[in-house]
Design a protein around this motif. Sequence first.
Motif, PDB file in Angstrom:
ATOM      1  N   LEU A  19       0.634  -1.283   0.376  1.00  0.00           N
ATOM      2  CA  LEU A  19      -0.261  -0.320   0.414  1.00  0.00           C
ATOM      3  C   LEU A  19       0.650   1.232   0.368  1.00  0.00           C
ATOM      4  O   LEU A  19       1.042   2.190  -0.463  1.00  0.00           O
ATOM      5  N   LYS A  20       2.188   0.998   1.012  1.00  0.00           N
ATOM      6  CA  LYS A  20       2.663   2.085   0.594  1.00  0.00           C
ATOM      7  C   LYS A  20       3.382   2.293  -0.860  1.00  0.00           C
ATOM      8  O   LYS A  20       3.181   3.918  -0.887  1.00  0.00           O
ATOM      9  N   LEU A  21       4.069   0.976  -0.809  1.00  0.00           N
ATOM     10  CA  LEU A  21       4.097   1.268  -2.744  1.00  0.00           C
ATOM     11  C   LEU A  21       3.159   2.310  -3.730  1.00  0.00           C
ATOM     12  O   LEU A  21       3.710   3.075  -4.364  1.00  0.00           O
ATOM     13  N   LEU A  24       3.280   5.341  -3.025  1.00  0.00           N
ATOM     14  CA  LEU A  24       3.946   6.894  -3.807  1.00  0.00           C
ATOM     15  C   LEU A  24       4.381   6.496  -5.145  1.00  0.00           C
ATOM     16  O   LEU A  24       4.368   7.631  -5.554  1.00  0.00           O
ATOM     17  N   CYS A  25       4.209   5.605  -5.508  1.00  0.00           N
ATOM     18  CA  CYS A  25       3.881   5.594  -7.370  1.00  0.00           C
ATOM     19  C   CYS A  25       2.609   6.483  -7.958  1.00  0.00           C
ATOM     20  O   CYS A  25       2.955   7.276  -9.147  1.00  0.00           O
ATOM     21  N   CYS A  45      -1.667   0.569  -9.323  1.00  0.00           N
ATOM     22  CA  CYS A  45      -2.694  -0.675  -9.098  1.00  0.00           C
ATOM     23  C   CYS A  45      -2.500  -1.650  -7.647  1.00  0.00           C
ATOM     24  O   CYS A  45      -1.713  -1.759  -7.868  1.00  0.00           O
ATOM     25  N   VAL A  46      -3.211  -1.462  -6.499  1.00  0.00           N
ATOM     26  CA  VAL A  46      -3.172  -1.971  -5.731  1.00  0.00           C
ATOM     27  C   VAL A  46      -3.304  -3.443  -5.929  1.00  0.00           C
ATOM     28  O   VAL A  46      -2.406  -4.635  -5.535  1.00  0.00           O
ATOM     29  N   LEU A  47      -4.036  -3.625  -6.290  1.00  0.00           N
ATOM     30  CA  LEU A  47      -4.458  -5.377  -6.817  1.00  0.00           C
ATOM     31  C   LEU A  47      -2.872  -5.916  -7.777  1.00  0.00           C
ATOM     32  O   LEU A  47      -2.773  -6.887  -7.487  1.00  0.00           O
ATOM     33  N   GLY A  48      -2.612  -5.731  -8.552  1.00  0.00           N
ATOM     34  CA  GLY A  48      -1.962  -5.914  -9.415  1.00  0.00           C
ATOM     35  C   GLY A  48      -0.718  -5.752  -8.838  1.00  0.00           C
ATOM     36  O   GLY A  48       0.338  -7.106  -8.993  1.00  0.00           O
ATOM     37  N   THR A  49      -0.234  -4.821  -7.997  1.00  0.00           N
ATOM     38  CA  THR A  49       0.861  -5.058  -7.075  1.00  0.00           C
ATOM     39  C   THR A  49       0.777  -5.370  -6.230  1.00  0.00           C
ATOM     40  O   THR A  49       2.104  -6.211  -5.843  1.00  0.00           O
ATOM     41  N   ALA A  50      -0.031  -5.967  -5.594  1.00  0.00           N
ATOM     42  CA  ALA A  50       0.104  -7.083  -3.836  1.00  0.00           C
ATOM     43  C   ALA A  50      -0.138  -8.423  -4.781  1.00  0.00           C
ATOM     44  O   ALA A  50       1.033  -8.854  -4.053  1.00  0.00           O
ATOM     45  N   ASP A  76      13.873   6.799  -9.250  1.00  0.00           N
ATOM     46  CA  ASP A  76      14.586   7.144  -8.115  1.00  0.00           C
ATOM     47  C   ASP A  76      13.986   6.754  -6.804  1.00  0.00           C
ATOM     48  O   ASP A  76      14.531   6.282  -5.732  1.00  0.00           O
ATOM     49  N   GLN A  77      12.759   7.178  -6.731  1.00  0.00           N
ATOM     50  CA  GLN A  77      11.687   7.105  -5.108  1.00  0.00           C
ATOM     51  C   GLN A  77      11.679   6.103  -5.695  1.00  0.00           C
ATOM     52  O   GLN A  77      11.564   5.466  -3.922  1.00  0.00           O
TER      53      GLN A  77
END
Length: 93
Positions: A19-21, A24-25, A45-50, A76-77
């Motif tokens: 969720l933090k990622l 940030l994105c 997208c939370v679902l895809g990233t998770a 960078d971030q």
Amino acid sequence: MKLSKDIQLNEPFNMSKVLKLVQLCSTFSSDIYIHKNMTAYNSKCVLGTANIIISMKEKDHFFITADGSDAKEALDQVGAFFEKTGAESPVKV
């Protein structure tokens, strides 16, 4: 401009880190993707990233790309985020 960075996961991610990622994105206008096994996942997208991050195991490699006007700052971030939360760039760029 499209940029990429290779990442190696050093410890598993939990949902809180995902969720933090995503948060940030979402602050960047650039498109930011996580690439693993010939598939790209939208990191805003939370679902895809998770789906991709939580399924990874220690020492798995993947890469992130950023494409847009703030791609360098985004990469960078996001790269720094991964380094702080249990990943590293196997090849220093």
